[in-house]
Design a protein around this motif. Structure first.
Motif, PDB file in Angstrom:
ATOM      1  N   HIS A  66       0.823  -1.209   0.000  1.00  0.00           N
ATOM      2  CA  HIS A  66       0.000   0.000   0.000  1.00  0.00           C
ATOM      3  C   HIS A  66       0.859   1.262   0.000  1.00  0.00           C
ATOM      4  CE1 HIS A  66      -3.972  -1.827   0.188  1.00  0.00           C
ATOM      5  NE2 HIS A  66      -3.464  -2.729   1.034  1.00  0.00           N
ATOM      6  N   GLU A  91      -4.427   6.558 -11.050  1.00  0.00           N
ATOM      7  CA  GLU A  91      -5.678   5.932 -10.608  1.00  0.00           C
ATOM      8  C   GLU A  91      -5.387   4.565 -10.000  1.00  0.00           C
ATOM      9  OE1 GLU A  91      -8.365   5.731 -13.871  1.00  0.00           O
ATOM     10  OE2 GLU A  91      -8.511   7.914 -14.101  1.00  0.00           O
ATOM     11  N   LEU A  92      -6.200   4.191  -9.037  1.00  0.00           N
ATOM     12  CA  LEU A  92      -6.070   2.905  -8.375  1.00  0.00           C
ATOM     13  C   LEU A  92      -7.151   1.951  -8.869  1.00  0.00           C
ATOM     14  CD1 LEU A  92      -5.126   0.903  -6.186  1.00  0.00           C
ATOM     15  CD2 LEU A  92      -6.555   2.140  -4.561  1.00  0.00           C
ATOM     16  N   CYS A 144       0.892   6.301  -7.286  1.00  0.00           N
ATOM     17  CA  CYS A 144      -0.255   7.129  -7.689  1.00  0.00           C
ATOM     18  C   CYS A 144       0.053   8.616  -7.531  1.00  0.00           C
ATOM     19  CB  CYS A 144      -1.489   6.746  -6.883  1.00  0.00           C
ATOM     20  SG  CYS A 144      -2.201   5.149  -7.334  1.00  0.00           S
ATOM     21  N   MET A 172       1.878   1.624  -3.546  1.00  0.00           N
ATOM     22  CA  MET A 172       0.721   2.061  -4.324  1.00  0.00           C
ATOM     23  C   MET A 172       0.509   3.573  -4.196  1.00  0.00           C
ATOM     24  SD  MET A 172      -3.154   0.670  -3.737  1.00  0.00           S
ATOM     25  CE  MET A 172      -2.525  -1.008  -3.590  1.00  0.00           C
ATOM     26  N   THR A 173       0.570   4.070  -2.969  1.00  0.00           N
ATOM     27  CA  THR A 173       0.368   5.498  -2.717  1.00  0.00           C
ATOM     28  C   THR A 173       1.439   6.331  -3.405  1.00  0.00           C
ATOM     29  OG1 THR A 173      -0.592   4.962  -0.561  1.00  0.00           O
ATOM     30  CG2 THR A 173       0.107   7.229  -0.902  1.00  0.00           C
ATOM     31  N   ASP A 231      -0.721   4.830 -12.758  1.00  0.00           N
ATOM     32  CA  ASP A 231      -1.891   4.023 -12.419  1.00  0.00           C
ATOM     33  C   ASP A 231      -1.436   2.691 -11.831  1.00  0.00           C
ATOM     34  OD1 ASP A 231      -3.343   6.052 -13.545  1.00  0.00           O
ATOM     35  OD2 ASP A 231      -3.864   4.974 -15.379  1.00  0.00           O
ATOM     36  N   THR A 232      -2.150   2.211 -10.825  1.00  0.00           N
ATOM     37  CA  THR A 232      -1.797   0.934 -10.204  1.00  0.00           C
ATOM     38  C   THR A 232      -2.964  -0.050 -10.301  1.00  0.00           C
ATOM     39  OG1 THR A 232      -2.506   1.698  -8.012  1.00  0.00           O
ATOM     40  CG2 THR A 232      -0.180   1.995  -8.596  1.00  0.00           C
ATOM     41  N   ASP A 249      -4.093  -3.442  -8.326  1.00  0.00           N
ATOM     42  CA  ASP A 249      -3.831  -4.254  -7.139  1.00  0.00           C
ATOM     43  C   ASP A 249      -4.376  -5.660  -7.346  1.00  0.00           C
ATOM     44  OD1 ASP A 249      -3.338  -5.274  -4.665  1.00  0.00           O
ATOM     45  OD2 ASP A 249      -4.715  -3.959  -3.582  1.00  0.00           O
TER      46      ASP A 249
END
Length: 791
Positions: free
Chosen positions: A434, A522-523, A441, A437-438, A446-447, A449
């Motif tokens: 996480h 974007e997630l 982004c 990911m943060t 873009d990630t 998961d």
């Protein structure tokens, strides 16, 4: 004869010294590094010199002008876009109408250039590379020559497994003008990556001159300091332009020293320096022009650039201070600290060891600085190892670390690129995912998961969803060591190349990030990857024949993810599974075979129905059998026994011998969605399919496999001795059949031995194969003994 001085380097590894200063202008004993290069050329009668410029070009032009002050003629050629080493020289083509030397403006050397030119003439060479021996060759081009000096092997910036010598390319060359005809105009071209490999392939007369003398590539802060200490110690046969008033105590003109000052040589004191009452200047201190050191201050191994003011009762030990620094009263500066240009350190402030402060910073009164300001400390070794980035969880690999790492990776990607993320089931691995990911982004990436997963699942998902790359995080085994592994994969799902690893490392060390509120990534959460992966697995096996056999398996694996993940797969195949420790006994459970899966789903150990553990070579042989009929080509590492190559030929499998690195083996068949050597579940299913087709138990198949007699030893070897060991190994085995795909593989009548320097630890692996177990053991012991002796 003419020369080209390469002076376009940024010197990113020397920051903050090079934040405002081009690398060739970094001072060595109060003189720009490039001045020593000019002096060396002039000493050998070379006075017509081209200078290539790119980074902060005016700083170099303003200092050296037309060169008349130094007794030479300088002509400048500036690059508006990066052209690479060869492209930079081609940019000077109008000037280079005769034989010429290429030399770097940011190295310190006293090598005999005239001797190198004579060697070049005698050999009638097109190109001569000037070579030298170094302890750690990883950051250079490693070169091997025959007895006449003709270069027969060249490898730029090798890993330890690729090091075959400690003789490296210094970046100094003697060229005939014809060399320029092989370099394209207005394009980035590199000598080491393109031109020299081309010459080697085409059989051009390219020679290596093994030079004696001093050579130092000023590539790091530690080497920058050591080069000056070597000058002071007289290890470099170049002129020190100052008066030696006492042994190894050098003073320029107009120096003011109070009678109570204590000087301990070797030291160097520049023009107009003022040392006030009670100052103590310890050994290996270097003071630039117009520096003032106030009363009561103590210096030891301090390197101080020009126009710096040091306050009273300050202590500076092993610190480097750049230009125009103001140091207040009673300040304490620690070993290895670096203070950038124009910084202000207020009274009673403390800068701890190893801290780097970038230019134009101000430290408040009584403040203690324990971490670098803006830019962090460079790691002492590469971030990446053989299988990704490893470190102790929440000690070496922290949320802060992975945030910076992900931002460095994002810097190398286009905005809007899609990166897949996954982690094992361990809570800390999920937390790190996480954080990554943060960071991605926030950098405009873009990630996607994948949730909980493993590396094979990540590789499959990246290819299926056409992501640009992926990052997988897992807690390695054994769990009590709490070691976290971070793996990066490219758009094909392969481990990223060494070139990409270097780029990530460089971006991390330089902290070159791009973040903007206007371009956030974007997630996305993707729940279907596991189902798609399992479905694709069943498409690669004969489901009906497996169902008919009604296999019973004993599987030992991590308990949080694997059993739930595998349950629907085995249910669809009619396979009964008991999860438990292999030591409980395969026979006790009546299983057809036992499997111990590693936590990341890449490797596995196999046990027959009788509880017999298979050797790695037997597992590899079974994997080849299982691949037949569905794979056309497979990568086998140079460490694999020869019998497996013969087996593959019988199975009509094309074998390519590769390095032992996972990427090297996988990219042989990069188009494949599954890589049997690095996907334990896929390998297991293919094996079950093969056993079902043959309708034979595993123990019967084992009896049909070719016998392989292997021996493996690990020999301690300090990092600084690895290059020498490999060179001596090559020299001793000259004339024998050698293979240099990865490490050095020596063949003889009794078998073969592979000498492979470890990329992560201070040891060398010795792997041997012989006609008998005794022969293999004797071979391994013999070479292990030699490695110990070579050190």
């Amino acid at each position: 004869m003419k020369a080209v001085i390469m002076a376009g380097g940024k010197g990113t590894r020397l920051r903050p010294l090079t934040s405002h200063t081009p690398k060739p202008m970094v001072p060595l004993l109060n003189r720009p590094c490039m001045e020593y290069t000019i002096d060396l050329l002039k000493k050998h009668g070379i006075t017509e010199i081209a200078v290539t410029l790119q980074y902060l070009p005016e700083a170099i032009r303003n200092e050296f002008g037309d060169g008349s002050r130094y007794g030479v003629s300088l002509v400048y050629f500036e690059e508006t876009t990066p052209l690479g080493t060869a492209g930079s020289v081609k940019n000077c083509a109008d000037f280079l109408d005769e034989r010429f030397i290429v030399i770097s403006g940011d190295t310190l050397t006293d090598i005999d250039l005239s001797a190198a030119v004579r060697f070049h003439e005698e050999k009638e060479a097109l190109a001569t590379l000037i070579l030298t021996q170094v302890e750690t060759p990883l950051e250079f081009g490693v070169v091997m020559t025959d007895e006449n000096g003709l270069i027969n092997r060249f490898l730029e910036k090798p890993t330890w497994a690729e090091v075959f010598s400690d003789m490296v390319n210094t970046g100094m060359y003697v060229f005939e003008p014809e060399v320029l005809s092989y370099i394209d105009n207005d394009r980035e071209v590199d000598f080491s990556k393109e031109v020299f490999p081309y010459f080697l392939g085409e059989g051009k007369p390219m020679y290596g001159y093994a030079a004696e003398g001093y050579w130092s590539d000023i590539g790091s802060l530690e080497i920058y300091r050591q080069a000056q200490f070597d000058l002071l110690d007289g290890k470099v046969q170049l002129q020190i332009k100052a008066q030696e008033i006492a042994p190894r105590i050098f003073l320029e003109s107009h120096v003011r020293i109070d009678s109570s000052v204590r000087l301990e040589g070797p030291v160097y004191i520049g023009e107009n320096v003022h040392l006030q009452a009670g100052v103590a200047v310890g050994a290996y201190s270097i003071l630039g022009s117009n520096t003032v050191v106030s009363s009561g201050t103590k210096l030891s191994q301090a390197i101080v650039w020009e126009n710096t003011m040091v306050g009273k009762k300050t202590e500076i030990a092993g610190t480097t201070l750049c230009r125009n620094v103001q140091v207040g009263e009673s300040v304490l500066l620690g070993e290895g600290a670096v203070i950038g240009d124009n910084c202000r350190l207020s009274s009673k402030s403390v800068v701890k060891a190893g801290v780097k402060i970038w230019p134009d910073k101000e430290i408040g009164e009584s403040a203690t600085v324990t971490t670098s300001l803006i830019y962090g400390t460079k790691q002492s070794k590469s971030l990446f190892g053989t299988n990704g980035i490893k470190g102790i969880g929440n000690v070496e690999v922290t949320p802060e670390f992975v945030t910076r790492l992900a931002a460095s990776y994002a810097y190398l990607l286009r905005a809007g690129s899609r990166i897949a993320l996954s982690a094992c089931s361990h809570p800390f691995a999920q937390l790190l995912k996480h954080s990554i990911m943060t960071s991605l982004c926030s950098s405009g990436i873009d990630t996607v998961d994948f949730g909980i997963g493993n590396s094979p699942l990540m590789r499959y998902g990246v290819r299926s969803l056409q992501c640009v790359g992926g990052i997988h995080v897992y807690m390695a085994e054994p769990a009590e060591e709490k070691e976290i592994v971070i793996q990066f994969v490219d758009h094909e799902g392969l481990p990223v190349s060494r070139d990409m690893e270097r780029k990530i490392e460089n971006a991390y060390w330089q902290e070159t990030y791009v973040r903007s509120l206007h371009h956030l990534g974007e997630l996305h959460v993707e729940h279907q990857v596991q189902e798609a992966y399992l479905r694709a697995l069943t498409e690669r096996v004969d489901v009906a024949s497996i169902q008919r056999q009604r296999f019973r398996l004993l599987i030992e694996c991590e308990p949080r993810f694997m059993p739930a993940f595998l349950a629907p797969l085995f249910h669809s195949l009619g396979v009964s599974v008991q999860y438990g420790a292999i030591q409980e006994g395969v026979c006790k459970h009546g299983a057809d075979l036992g499997i111990r899966l590693d936590k990341n789903g890449e490797q596995f150990a196999l046990f027959s129905e009788h509880g017999e553990k298979l050797s790695p070579e037997q597992v590899l042989a079974l994997q080849l059998l299982a691949c037949s009929g569905i794979h056309n080509k497979i990568g086998l590492p140079v460490s694999a026994p020869m019998e497996l190559e013969h087996l593959a030929q019988l199975l009509q499998l094309e074998v390519v011998r590769t390095k032992v690195a996972p990427r090297a083996m996988m990219e042989v068949a990069s188009e494949e969605r599954f890589h049997p050597m690095f996907d334990a579940v896929y390998s297991l299913l293919r094996l079950l399919s093969y056993l079902a087709k043959e309708e034979k138990p595993l123990s019967v198949l084992l009896a049909l496999l070719p016998a392989c007699h292997m021996e493996k030893k690990i020999v301690f070897c300090p990092w600084g001795s690895k290059g020498k060991v490999m060179r001596k190994m090559l020299e001793e085995n000259k004339g024998k059949l050698l293979e240099l795909v990865d490490g050095i593989k020596v063949y003889d009548a009794n078998g073969w031995v592979l000498i492979l320097p470890d990329t992560e630890d201070s040891h060398v692996k010795v792997i041997s194969q012989g006609a008998t177990a005794e022969t293999a053991a004797t071979l391994a012991s013999s070479y292990a003994k030699r490695i110990a002796e070579y050190q």
